[in-house]
Write an enzyme that holds these catalytic residues in place. Structure first.
Site, PDB file in Angstrom:
ATOM      1  N   ASP A  23      64.074 -67.649 100.155  1.00  0.00           N
ATOM      2  CA  ASP A  23      63.598 -69.022 100.373  1.00  0.00           C
ATOM      3  C   ASP A  23      62.967 -69.596  99.112  1.00  0.00           C
ATOM      4  O   ASP A  23      63.320 -70.686  98.659  1.00  0.00           O
ATOM      5  CB  ASP A  23      62.534 -69.050 101.482  1.00  0.00           C
ATOM      6  CG  ASP A  23      63.134 -68.965 102.876  1.00  0.00           C
ATOM      7  OD1 ASP A  23      64.363 -69.000 102.988  1.00  0.00           O
ATOM      8  OD2 ASP A  23      62.363 -68.858 103.840  1.00  0.00           O
ATOM      9  N   ASP A  26      58.514 -66.643 102.285  1.00  0.00           N
ATOM     10  CA  ASP A  26      59.443 -66.821 103.392  1.00  0.00           C
ATOM     11  C   ASP A  26      58.855 -67.839 104.359  1.00  0.00           C
ATOM     12  O   ASP A  26      57.749 -67.635 104.886  1.00  0.00           O
ATOM     13  CB  ASP A  26      59.638 -65.473 104.093  1.00  0.00           C
ATOM     14  CG  ASP A  26      61.037 -65.308 104.653  1.00  0.00           C
ATOM     15  OD1 ASP A  26      61.955 -65.949 104.133  1.00  0.00           O
ATOM     16  OD2 ASP A  26      61.204 -64.530 105.615  1.00  0.00           O
ATOM     17  N   LYS A  59      58.917 -69.730 107.885  1.00  0.00           N
ATOM     18  CA  LYS A  59      59.414 -69.549 109.243  1.00  0.00           C
ATOM     19  C   LYS A  59      58.903 -70.669 110.141  1.00  0.00           C
ATOM     20  O   LYS A  59      57.774 -71.146 109.971  1.00  0.00           O
ATOM     21  CB  LYS A  59      58.939 -68.213 109.832  1.00  0.00           C
ATOM     22  CG  LYS A  59      59.406 -66.981 109.070  1.00  0.00           C
ATOM     23  CD  LYS A  59      60.899 -66.774 109.181  1.00  0.00           C
ATOM     24  CE  LYS A  59      61.328 -65.523 108.443  1.00  0.00           C
ATOM     25  NZ  LYS A  59      62.793 -65.406 108.380  1.00  0.00           N
TER      26      LYS A  59
END
Length: 337
Positions: free
Chosen positions: A243, A256, A258
């Site tokens: 990412d 990351d 989410k």
């Protein structure tokens, strides 16, 4: 007489005892789980398969839908808690990982020289993901999910299908993917332009809550080095799409992002995401395309209702622990294939 018969059978094969005192199959495999879910598992109307009989290939799409690298709406951890409520205390305790990977490779690459982190270009790296025979990080994690986790995923799916219908459940998972894609695109535009997301993105009701959720985290991020960029571990032969690589409070991290519908206040509640981050860190460090190394990770869980996102920082020691767990999962995948 019964007591004498019992004592006579003790030195013999364990199977003999079951003739006297039958033990349900699931209790032998997961004794505490069996206690916690007895009302469902022993229903006379419906026979439920045991964990070991779960066809993981059959549920591959289901596993992907709830463990996608862009979303974190549901995981076996939260499904288990919903199933059991206050009985969660009966859950088997997971022992610390003592297994050692056969093919151990260090997380930090000793042969890579690290230049000063001030590249000539201010633009973050963005390498396209190429189709190869190498497995992706998400594929490895999805195909090595434990039978117990697959069992709870299937139970959750059945519950959702009952509530939404098959078409409704398909629409639900499709929307999760779409929201994840839009959220990542908005973050990318923020980092590339060093400004807020476009007016259209901010006003898009599907992601406006997520963007509001991460505002306090974005203030701590600087020096973005890579965005949606392919990484490849040249020694272990796996790949992935990271990412973001940037500094978080001064420490270079694999970040990351989410999205989640439910709170995930602890790192443990993010399921396999820490293994995913460790795998990406190792890949970057052993990928010649990247002239830097990373030793920390960050998982940011954003919420649709706009409540403050939970940033879970992974220091070098924690990353090393998850790196070893990742290596074991990779070995398991390799052995199966």
């Amino acid at each position: 007489l019964l007591r004498m018969k019992f004592l006579q059978l003790l030195p013999r094969k364990p199977g003999k005892l079951e003739m006297l005192f039958p033990i349900p199959f699931c209790q032998k495999q997961f004794p505490y789980v069996c206690l916690a879910t007895s009302t469902s598992l022993y229903s006379k109307k419906k026979k439920v398969n045991s964990y070991e009989q779960v066809d993981q290939e059959k549920y591959k799409n289901l596993v992907y839908s709830v463990t996608s690298y862009k979303t974190s709406a549901q995981t076996p951890e939260t499904i288990f808690e919903e199933d059991n409520g206050t009985l969660d205390k009966h859950r088997p305790q997971v022992k610390a990982e003592t297994k050692t990977p056969k093919n151990w490779v260090p997380l930090i690459n000793p042969s890579k020289r690290n230049p000063l982190l001030n590249s000539d270009s201010n633009l973050p790296m963005k390498i396209a993901l190429q189709k190869t025979k190498m497995p992706s990080v998400t594929r490895v994690l999805q195909q090595t999910i434990s039978p117990q986790q697959a069992f709870y995923l299937e139970r959750w799916k059945q519950k959702m299908v009952l509530q939404l219908g098959k078409d409704g459940f398909a629409e639900y998972t499709k929307n999760l993917f779409l929201q994840g894609e839009l959220f990542h695109a908005a973050l990318e535009s923020i980092f590339l332009s060093e400004e807020m997301a476009t007016k259209e993105q901010r006003e898009d009701v599907t992601i406006s809550g997520y963007l509001s959720s991460v505002q306090h985290v974005l203030k701590d991020i600087s020096e973005v080095k890579a965005l949606e960029s392919a990484v490849q571990h040249e020694t272990l032969q796996y790949l992935g799409l990271v990412d973001c690589v940037a500094k978080y409070r001064g420490q270079l991290c694999v970040i990351d992002w989410k999205t989640s519908e439910k709170p995930k206040p602890s790192l443990k509640s993010t399921f396999d995401n820490p293994l995913q981050v460790a795998a990406y860190i190792g890949a970057i460090n052993h990928d010649a395309n990247y002239d830097f190394q990373v030793s920390c990770g960050l998982i940011v869980v954003a919420y649709k209702n706009g409540s403050p996102a939970h940033p879970h920082f992974m220091d070098p020691d924690l990353c090393s622990q998850y790196w070893n767990k990742w290596l074991l999962r990779l070995e398991e995948y390799t052995d199966r294939n």
